[in-house]
Design a protein around this motif. Structure first.
Motif, mmCIF file in Angstrom:
data_model
loop_
_atom_site.group_PDB
_atom_site.id
_atom_site.type_symbol
_atom_site.label_atom_id
_atom_site.label_comp_id
_atom_site.label_asym_id
_atom_site.label_seq_id
_atom_site.Cartn_x
_atom_site.Cartn_y
_atom_site.Cartn_z
ATOM 1 N N PRO A 1 -108.924 25.958 8.925
ATOM 2 C CA PRO A 1 -107.999 26.076 7.781
ATOM 3 C C PRO A 1 -107.380 24.740 7.417
ATOM 4 N N GLY A 2 -107.129 24.561 6.142
ATOM 5 C CA GLY A 2 -106.491 23.343 5.654
ATOM 6 C C GLY A 2 -106.063 23.544 4.221
ATOM 7 N N THR A 3 -106.114 22.506 3.455
ATOM 8 C CA THR A 3 -105.706 22.570 2.050
ATOM 9 C C THR A 3 -106.764 21.896 1.185
ATOM 10 N N LEU A 4 -107.169 22.571 0.148
ATOM 11 C CA LEU A 4 -108.068 21.995 -0.847
ATOM 12 C C LEU A 4 -107.418 22.106 -2.218
ATOM 13 N N CYS A 5 -107.656 21.091 -3.045
ATOM 14 C CA CYS A 5 -106.980 21.019 -4.338
ATOM 15 C C CYS A 5 -107.985 20.924 -5.478
ATOM 16 N N GLY A 6 -107.607 21.523 -6.590
ATOM 17 C CA GLY A 6 -108.313 21.340 -7.842
ATOM 18 C C GLY A 6 -109.785 21.685 -7.772
ATOM 19 N N ILE B 1 -95.049 22.838 -9.507
ATOM 20 C CA ILE B 1 -96.404 23.316 -9.797
ATOM 21 C C ILE B 1 -97.369 22.619 -8.854
ATOM 22 N N THR B 2 -98.303 23.374 -8.302
ATOM 23 C CA THR B 2 -99.279 22.800 -7.384
ATOM 24 C C THR B 2 -100.667 23.323 -7.724
ATOM 25 N N ASN B 3 -101.690 22.571 -7.368
ATOM 26 C CA ASN B 3 -103.060 23.047 -7.537
ATOM 27 C C ASN B 3 -103.802 23.043 -6.206
ATOM 28 N N CYS B 4 -103.052 23.084 -5.118
ATOM 29 C CA CYS B 4 -103.629 23.087 -3.774
ATOM 30 C C CYS B 4 -103.510 24.475 -3.148
ATOM 31 N N VAL B 5 -104.560 24.869 -2.438
ATOM 32 C CA VAL B 5 -104.603 26.193 -1.812
ATOM 33 C C VAL B 5 -104.577 26.013 -0.299
ATOM 34 N N PRO B 6 -103.460 26.322 0.368
ATOM 35 C CA PRO B 6 -103.394 26.157 1.818
ATOM 36 C C PRO B 6 -104.189 27.239 2.543
ATOM 37 N N ASN B 7 -104.546 26.950 3.772
ATOM 38 C CA ASN B 7 -105.230 27.864 4.680
ATOM 39 C C ASN B 7 -106.671 28.174 4.276
ATOM 40 N N THR B 8 -107.162 27.563 3.210
ATOM 41 C CA THR B 8 -108.560 27.797 2.840
ATOM 42 C C THR B 8 -109.479 27.042 3.785
ATOM 43 N N PRO B 9 -110.710 27.524 4.007
ATOM 44 C CA PRO B 9 -111.665 26.750 4.818
ATOM 45 C C PRO B 9 -111.918 25.375 4.198
ATOM 46 N N ILE B 10 -111.916 24.346 5.028
ATOM 47 C CA ILE B 10 -112.151 22.982 4.549
ATOM 48 C C ILE B 10 -113.405 22.370 5.149
ATOM 49 N N ASN B 11 -114.100 23.120 6.019
ATOM 50 C CA ASN B 11 -115.374 22.658 6.553
ATOM 51 C C ASN B 11 -116.232 23.880 6.867
#
Length: 576
Positions: free
Chosen positions: A77-82, A62-72
């Motif tokens: 692209p990167g990963t942001l969680c929760g 189980i993960t709560n991180c979303v890859p490839n989402t904008p992080i800046n």
């Protein structure tokens, strides 16, 4: 609803439905802690995804991180969680300035920034400052028609997260700067949103001491979409909702007081909470008016009998309530003095003090400046002529006609593992349709319980709903479905009330089936719309109806969206 009509209306603590013991016991504690824990996990850790099916044995199940989402703001692209997700990429304006500049989602472009300015202004400027600015030239004076206290809660979250990063993650810099990010400006709303679940449990348990009523109300709040999403975004709306719940709870504690001292103390506590709530958002004034009205009507009922029809043979009567006219049997002179202090002086002082950052940075120099600001704020609300594509008329809100799209990302999220289609991410302020739509007949039925059963809980719920909802019908400015939030509290209480009343008429097995089925469907609807409330990327056809839409249908049902309307004409029954 056992007990005499007078008991139901004036002394709800005396009505004890079968199967219940004292007001709050270990089973209540277990239910409250369990529901609060579920609310915490869902609000703090979402989006939660079962990753095992996509990447078996290659990482956590189980993960709560979303890859490839904008992080800046540039959209890398990167990963942001929760709670930090989603982050909104910036788009350049005519001056090549990225907007939003720091990943804000919807009205996060206003409230977290204002909160940052409030705290920065206290750090950098003084009451004699004419134009408070940062060393880089950013002006810290601003105009916002909303009271400041909810923004100060957001700012406290920013400062607190910055402190955490400095002490536990090795970050260096000013605490406020370190915490000025999506997680920092959402954590306070998340905490208050979680606390709404145990708060409505305690309110319902006081309002009608039937455990099933409290469990139903808390479960519905836990799994409603609007309660969920407003607990995960840096807007101010969740804070007054918590204080509305707390103020009604303290009102019940007050009228159920059994000693003069507890009556007076609870009155002061009620005034403090109402003052904090009003300083957070003006909608708490409706709760203030309702509670004062109920207190006055209680006093009147102790001295007046109400009858409809002939005196000797009335068609309907409402006799004097039992017990002392003043809660707890307090002396009238002392009670009136304390009530005046608690309901007038204390809220006024709290409201004025909440504007301290404006005085501290020199935007206000005296009370005349504060009063002028209130006048400008009122005029703003009364005369604003702006339009918005997600605006909607007040009568359409309970029907979920036009939810507000908070966030959307359609590119660079990758491909769906199962269908190979482009992933899209959307976050809309949509309520749980099962909860909202089934609550409407329950609200409509409340007058029956008031007239037929002299029901005190139904009276409080209906009055609360009317005062939180109907005033919006007189607002001419553009308004949105999230303004239904105050009324939603009482829609949920009405649904839980009717559900518990129907269950009480059944044998234990039928009671369990009725309540479990209705609450279970609410939970199923919650997880069906879970991607819509968390911005969880799913395939485009799963959102929008098309040839590749899966058998279970799209996440957005209403597609009656028109593109030939003027900006001043609202889209109705349109979820896209």
């Amino acid at each position: 609803m056992n007990g005499s009509p007078a008991e139901q209306l004036e002394a709800p603590q005396t009505a004890k439905p079968r199967g219940d013991g004292k007001y709050f016991d270990r089973w209540d504690l277990i239910a409250l802690l369990a529901l609060t824990s579920v609310a915490f996990v869902l609000r703090f850790y979402s989006p939660i995804m079962p990753d095992f099916f996509v990447h078996p044995f290659q990482g956590p199940a189980i993960t709560n991180c979303v890859p490839n989402t904008p992080i800046n703001a540039q959209g890398d692209p990167g990963t942001l969680c929760g709670l930090a997700y989603p982050f909104n990429r910036g788009y350049p304006d005519a001056n090549k300035v990225l907007s939003p500049p720091n990943g804000q989602v919807f009205d996060e472009i206003y409230f977290p920034v204002d909160a940052y300015y409030d705290f920065k202004g206290i750090e950098l400027c003084h009451p004699t400052t004419v134009d408070c600015q940062t060393p880089s030239g950013t002006h810290l004076n601003y105009f916002d028609p909303e009271p400041p206290l909810a923004k100060l809660f957001i700012g406290a979250g920013e400062w607190g997260y910055g402190w955490y990063r400095a002490h536990f993650e090795g970050a260096s810099g000013d605490y406020l700067d370190l915490g000025f990010n999506t997680f920092g400006w959402r954590i306070a709303a998340c905490i208050f949103g979680i606390l709404c679940v145990p708060m409505i449990y305690l309110l319902a348990r006081r309002l009608w001491p039937y455990r099933l009523f409290a469990i139903a109300a808390a479960t519905l709040v836990c799994f409603d979409g609007m309660f969920f999403i407003q607990s995960r975004i840096g807007m101010i709306d969740i804070f007054p909702i918590f204080f509305i719940l707390l103020s009604y709870f303290l009102y019940l504690v007050h009228i159920q007081s059994r000693a003069p001292l507890s009556s007076l103390v609870s009155m002061v506590a009620l005034g403090v909470v109402l003052g904090i709530g009003i300083a957070s958002k003006w909608i708490v004034l409706a709760a203030f008016a309702s509670i004062v009205f109920l207190l006055v009507m209680r006093a009147i009922r102790r001295h007046v009998d109400f009858h409809v029809g002939p005196i000797g043979n009335p068609t309907w009567s409402w006799g004097r309530g039992d017990g002392p006219g003043i809660p707890g049997g307090a002396r009238l002179p002392a009670y009136l003095v304390v009530a005046l202090i608690a309901l007038v002086a204390i809220p006024a002082v709290i409201y004025v003090e909440s504007w301290y950052p404006f005085f501290a940075r020199g935007q206000f120099h005296n009370l005349a400046d504060l009063i002028e600001y209130q006048r400008q704020s009122f005029n703003y609300h009364a005369t604003l002529k702006a339009t918005h594509p997600y605006g909607s008329p007040w009568w359409s809100w309970p029907l979920l006609s036009r939810p507000v799209l908070y966030y959307a990302e359609y590119t660079n999220l990758g491909l769906d593992h199962w269908t190979g289609k482009e992933l899209v991410s959307r976050m809309a302020d949509l309520g749980n349709p099962w909860i909202w739509w089934t609550s409407l007949p329950c609200v409509a039925s409340l007058p029956y319980f008031i007239v037929r059963h002299r029901s005190f809980p139904a009276t409080v719920i209906l009055l609360g709903f009317i005062t939180q909802y109907l005033p919006w019908s007189q607002i001419s400015r553009v308004i949105f479905m999230y303004h239904m939030f105050g009324g939603l509290v009482f829609m949920i209480l009405a649904l839980a009330f009717v559900l518990a009343h129907l269950a009480q008429q059944l044998e234990p097995r039928g009671r369990r089936i009725l309540v479990a089925n209705h609450l279970g469907l609410a939970v199923l609807f919650f997880f069906y719309f879970y991607p819509v409330w968390t911005g969880l990327p799913i395939s485009g056809p799963a959102y929008f109806l098309g040839p590749d839409t899966p058998p279970w249908g799209p996440k957005t049902w209403f597609a009656n969206c028109r593109y030939d309307l003027l900006p001043s004409q609202p889209q109705l029954f349109c979820w896209n």
